[in-house]
Design a protein around this motif. Structure first.
Motif, PDB file in Angstrom:
ATOM      1  N   ILE A  19       0.854  -1.187   0.000  1.00 23.02           N
ATOM      2  CA  ILE A  19       0.000   0.000   0.000  1.00 23.02           C
ATOM      3  C   ILE A  19       0.888   1.234   0.000  1.00 23.02           C
ATOM      4  O   ILE A  19       1.828   1.354   0.794  1.00 23.02           O
ATOM      5  CB  ILE A  19      -0.920   0.008   1.239  1.00 23.02           C
ATOM      6  CG1 ILE A  19      -1.900  -1.163   1.171  1.00 23.02           C
ATOM      7  CG2 ILE A  19      -1.679   1.337   1.351  1.00 23.02           C
ATOM      8  CD1 ILE A  19      -2.692  -1.378   2.455  1.00 23.02           C
ATOM      9  N   THR A  20       0.580   2.151  -0.925  1.00 21.68           N
ATOM     10  CA  THR A  20       1.378   3.375  -1.034  1.00 21.68           C
ATOM     11  C   THR A  20       0.605   4.632  -0.653  1.00 21.68           C
ATOM     12  O   THR A  20       1.218   5.650  -0.338  1.00 21.68           O
ATOM     13  CB  THR A  20       1.907   3.553  -2.465  1.00 21.68           C
ATOM     14  OG1 THR A  20       0.804   3.519  -3.381  1.00 21.68           O
ATOM     15  CG2 THR A  20       2.899   2.451  -2.818  1.00 21.68           C
ATOM     16  N   VAL A  78     -13.913  11.813  11.550  1.00 19.84           N
ATOM     17  CA  VAL A  78     -13.629  10.542  10.882  1.00 19.84           C
ATOM     18  C   VAL A  78     -12.526  10.725   9.845  1.00 19.84           C
ATOM     19  O   VAL A  78     -11.608   9.899   9.726  1.00 19.84           O
ATOM     20  CB  VAL A  78     -14.911   9.976  10.246  1.00 19.84           C
ATOM     21  CG1 VAL A  78     -14.594   8.790   9.342  1.00 19.84           C
ATOM     22  CG2 VAL A  78     -15.899   9.554  11.323  1.00 19.84           C
ATOM     23  N   ASN A  79     -12.591  11.820   9.096  1.00 19.50           N
ATOM     24  CA  ASN A  79     -11.567  12.073   8.085  1.00 19.50           C
ATOM     25  C   ASN A  79     -10.199  12.255   8.748  1.00 19.50           C
ATOM     26  O   ASN A  79      -9.185  11.725   8.271  1.00 19.50           O
ATOM     27  CB  ASN A  79     -11.932  13.313   7.276  1.00 19.50           C
ATOM     28  CG  ASN A  79     -11.057  13.475   6.046  1.00 19.50           C
ATOM     29  OD1 ASN A  79     -10.745  12.502   5.362  1.00 19.50           O
ATOM     30  ND2 ASN A  79     -10.654  14.702   5.766  1.00 19.50           N
ATOM     31  N   ALA A  80     -10.168  12.991   9.862  1.00 15.13           N
ATOM     32  CA  ALA A  80      -8.898  13.185  10.564  1.00 15.13           C
ATOM     33  C   ALA A  80      -8.350  11.868  11.099  1.00 15.13           C
ATOM     34  O   ALA A  80      -7.135  11.617  11.056  1.00 15.13           O
ATOM     35  CB  ALA A  80      -9.091  14.184  11.706  1.00 15.13           C
ATOM     36  N   ALA A  81      -9.238  11.002  11.607  1.00 15.93           N
ATOM     37  CA  ALA A  81      -8.787   9.705  12.108  1.00 15.93           C
ATOM     38  C   ALA A  81      -8.124   8.894  11.004  1.00 15.93           C
ATOM     39  O   ALA A  81      -7.093   8.238  11.223  1.00 15.93           O
ATOM     40  CB  ALA A  81      -9.972   8.941  12.687  1.00 15.93           C
ATOM     41  N   ILE A  82      -8.718   8.938   9.805  1.00 11.80           N
ATOM     42  CA  ILE A  82      -8.137   8.187   8.689  1.00 11.80           C
ATOM     43  C   ILE A  82      -6.819   8.795   8.249  1.00 11.80           C
ATOM     44  O   ILE A  82      -5.790   8.096   8.119  1.00 11.80           O
ATOM     45  CB  ILE A  82      -9.137   8.136   7.519  1.00 11.80           C
ATOM     46  CG1 ILE A  82     -10.371   7.308   7.907  1.00 11.80           C
ATOM     47  CG2 ILE A  82      -8.460   7.543   6.270  1.00 11.80           C
ATOM     48  CD1 ILE A  82     -11.492   7.360   6.890  1.00 11.80           C
ATOM     49  N   PRO A  88      -1.233   6.294   7.957  1.00 10.46           N
ATOM     50  CA  PRO A  88       0.167   5.944   8.248  1.00 10.46           C
ATOM     51  C   PRO A  88       0.340   4.504   8.717  1.00 10.46           C
ATOM     52  O   PRO A  88       1.385   3.883   8.463  1.00 10.46           O
ATOM     53  CB  PRO A  88       0.544   6.936   9.357  1.00 10.46           C
ATOM     54  CG  PRO A  88      -0.374   8.095   9.164  1.00 10.46           C
ATOM     55  CD  PRO A  88      -1.671   7.501   8.693  1.00 10.46           C
ATOM     56  N   ALA A  89      -0.686   3.960   9.400  1.00 11.80           N
ATOM     57  CA  ALA A  89      -0.585   2.574   9.868  1.00 11.80           C
ATOM     58  C   ALA A  89      -0.702   1.570   8.731  1.00 11.80           C
ATOM     59  O   ALA A  89      -0.206   0.441   8.841  1.00 11.80           O
ATOM     60  CB  ALA A  89      -1.671   2.303  10.911  1.00 11.80           C
ATOM     61  N   LEU A  90      -1.354   1.967   7.633  1.00 12.39           N
ATOM     62  CA  LEU A  90      -1.595   1.041   6.520  1.00 12.39           C
ATOM     63  C   LEU A  90      -0.540   1.134   5.421  1.00 12.39           C
ATOM     64  O   LEU A  90      -0.261   0.136   4.744  1.00 12.39           O
ATOM     65  CB  LEU A  90      -2.980   1.305   5.920  1.00 12.39           C
ATOM     66  CG  LEU A  90      -4.173   0.983   6.822  1.00 12.39           C
ATOM     67  CD1 LEU A  90      -5.472   1.437   6.164  1.00 12.39           C
ATOM     68  CD2 LEU A  90      -4.233  -0.502   7.140  1.00 12.39           C
ATOM     69  N   VAL A  91       0.016   2.302   5.204  1.00  9.85           N
ATOM     70  CA  VAL A  91       1.005   2.471   4.138  1.00  9.85           C
ATOM     71  C   VAL A  91       2.206   1.556   4.394  1.00  9.85           C
ATOM     72  O   VAL A  91       2.734   1.481   5.507  1.00  9.85           O
ATOM     73  CB  VAL A  91       1.440   3.943   4.024  1.00  9.85           C
ATOM     74  CG1 VAL A  91       2.670   4.073   3.122  1.00  9.85           C
ATOM     75  CG2 VAL A  91       0.297   4.792   3.478  1.00  9.85           C
ATOM     76  N   GLY A  92       2.595   0.834   3.348  1.00 11.57           N
ATOM     77  CA  GLY A  92       3.703  -0.107   3.438  1.00 11.57           C
ATOM     78  C   GLY A  92       3.281  -1.532   3.720  1.00 11.57           C
ATOM     79  O   GLY A  92       4.106  -2.449   3.643  1.00 11.57           O
ATOM     80  N   LEU A 103      -5.159  -5.161  13.112  1.00 10.31           N
ATOM     81  CA  LEU A 103      -4.247  -5.074  14.255  1.00 10.31           C
ATOM     82  C   LEU A 103      -3.459  -3.766  14.212  1.00 10.31           C
ATOM     83  O   LEU A 103      -3.272  -3.099  15.246  1.00 10.31           O
ATOM     84  CB  LEU A 103      -3.290  -6.265  14.259  1.00 10.31           C
ATOM     85  CG  LEU A 103      -3.903  -7.632  14.564  1.00 10.31           C
ATOM     86  CD1 LEU A 103      -2.840  -8.723  14.411  1.00 10.31           C
ATOM     87  CD2 LEU A 103      -4.501  -7.664  15.963  1.00 10.31           C
ATOM     88  N   ALA A 104      -3.004  -3.391  13.021  1.00 15.23           N
ATOM     89  CA  ALA A 104      -2.235  -2.153  12.878  1.00 15.23           C
ATOM     90  C   ALA A 104      -3.109  -0.929  13.161  1.00 15.23           C
ATOM     91  O   ALA A 104      -2.668   0.017  13.834  1.00 15.23           O
ATOM     92  CB  ALA A 104      -1.636  -2.070  11.475  1.00 15.23           C
TER      93      ALA A 104
END
Length: 372
Positions: A19-20, A78-82, A88-92, A103-104
């Motif tokens: 994920i980028t 909600v937008n700020a949470a994402i 940042p938790a999903l990228v990579g 989990l991330a």
């Protein structure tokens, strides 16, 4: 934003793509008429579309819709949470590792199920496209190729609500849900009026949206059951699990929980306390399809029926709910998948919801099957 069409992608080895980017945009669609429940009124359906992209150019589309009057969450929050925590938790990460993604996300931010659901739906759409499978195949398969849906009647006058219920029953909706909760005595008259307007084979559900008090509502609720009510949804505040259990013991009508069902631990507590006959699973409220499957497994183990609910949402999140309803054997109560039908123009999946006859056919293309 240009999004690649649904298509199969050549096979890949898990871990060879990452994920980028995670991006969002707001989509608004005016309701055909203001949608009113006991906690508030909305004139438009506002959603946040979530897009996840990989280094290889694959894209998945999700959606989340924070109905503030219902969840207490705002679009900006909600937008700020994402953007500030979940992206940042999903990228990579490997886009196919959906359990790991949860989990991330949980490690990055506590709670915020509505935000996490938008990312979860995008990950399922992405995984389906990468695999060349429809999302229901990722959820275990398809036990039904079309899903029965309920029609939901918002608050109005008794005559208006009875007329709308009769109109949609005539169109093929065999399960009608009416909103109540302000006044049990008025709701009793509503049940009688709508029941008289419906054909004999149509089921009638009343959704009180936490509006009643356990010490005063019981006699009136018993009269509703005698008047032909088939299903009673969330009559008491979400925290009053003991009260729901007492009502369930004393009423000759099935009791369904909604606001009380916000997480996997909630499902365990509802089962343990005997507080419901039916669990309403709303994908956004529990954090996405991954968590919804866990709730459904608890319901199945306890012998409870499931309804797949809506907050409501537009076409992408509603398609996610449609795939879930198609995959769950226990989803025997018609689903509340009417968000795209309540707005003047559905902007995300008009093709899938072009026909409103009480059923929606389940897409078989890779991913969710939306029109983005």
């Amino acid at each position: 934003m240009t999004v690649a069409p649904n298509r199969a992608v050549p096979s890949r080895v898990p871990g060879d793509d990452r994920i980028t980017a995670v991006t969002t945009r707001v989509v608004r669609a005016p309701y055909r008429r203001p949608f009113e429940i006991s906690s508030g009124t909305s004139t438009e359906l506002v959603s946040l579309v979530v897009e996840i992209e990989t280094a290889g150019g694959a894209r998945g589309i999700g959606e989340t819709s924070p109905m503030t009057a219902y969840t207490g969450e705002t679009l900006a929050g909600v937008n700020a949470a994402i953007q500030e925590h979940l992206a940042p938790a999903l990228v990579g990460r490997d886009p196919l590792d959906r359990a790991g993604a949860h989990l991330a996300m949980d490690a990055a931010l506590r709670g915020q199920h509505v935000a996490k659901a938008g990312a979860d739906i995008a990950l399922h759409d992405l995984a389906g496209r990468l695999a060349g499978w429809p999302v229901h195949a990722l959820l275990g398969g398809r036990v039904r190729d079309r899903v029965p849906i309920a029609w939901v009647v918002g608050l109005g006058t008794l005559d208006e609500m009875a007329a709308e219920a009769a109109e949609y029953a005539a169109r093929g909706f065999r399960h009608i849900k009416v909103k109540g909760g302000h006044d049990p005595e008025r709701d009793l008259e509503l049940v009688r009026a709508v029941r008289a307007a419906l054909p004999a084979g149509a089921e009638l559900c009343l959704d009180a949206n936490e509006g009643y008090d356990t010490t005063t509502a019981l006699p009136t609720l018993a009269k509703m059951a005698d008047a032909g009510l088939s299903l009673l949804e969330q009559p008491l505040p979400h925290w009053d699990i003991a009260g729901l259990a007492r009502l369930r013991e004393r009423l000759d009508v099935r009791v369904m929980v909604d606001e009380s069902m916000r997480s996997v631990p909630d499902a365990l507590e509802i089962v343990r306390r005997g507080a419901a006959d039916v669990i309403n699973i709303k994908i956004l409220k529990v954090g996405g399809l991954h968590r919804a499957l866990q709730v459904a497994a608890i319901a199945e183990a306890a012998g409870l029926a499931v309804k797949i609910g809506s907050m409501p949402e537009l076409g992408v999140a509603t398609l996610a709910a449609l795939h879930l309803a198609a995959a769950l054997p226990g989803a025997t109560v018609p689903a509340d998948l009417v968000g795209p039908l309540l707005v003047r123009e559905e902007p995300l999946a008009p093709t899938a919801f072009a026909v409103a006859d009480g059923w929606v056919r389940v897409p078989t293309v890779p991913g969710l099957g939306h029109d983005l």
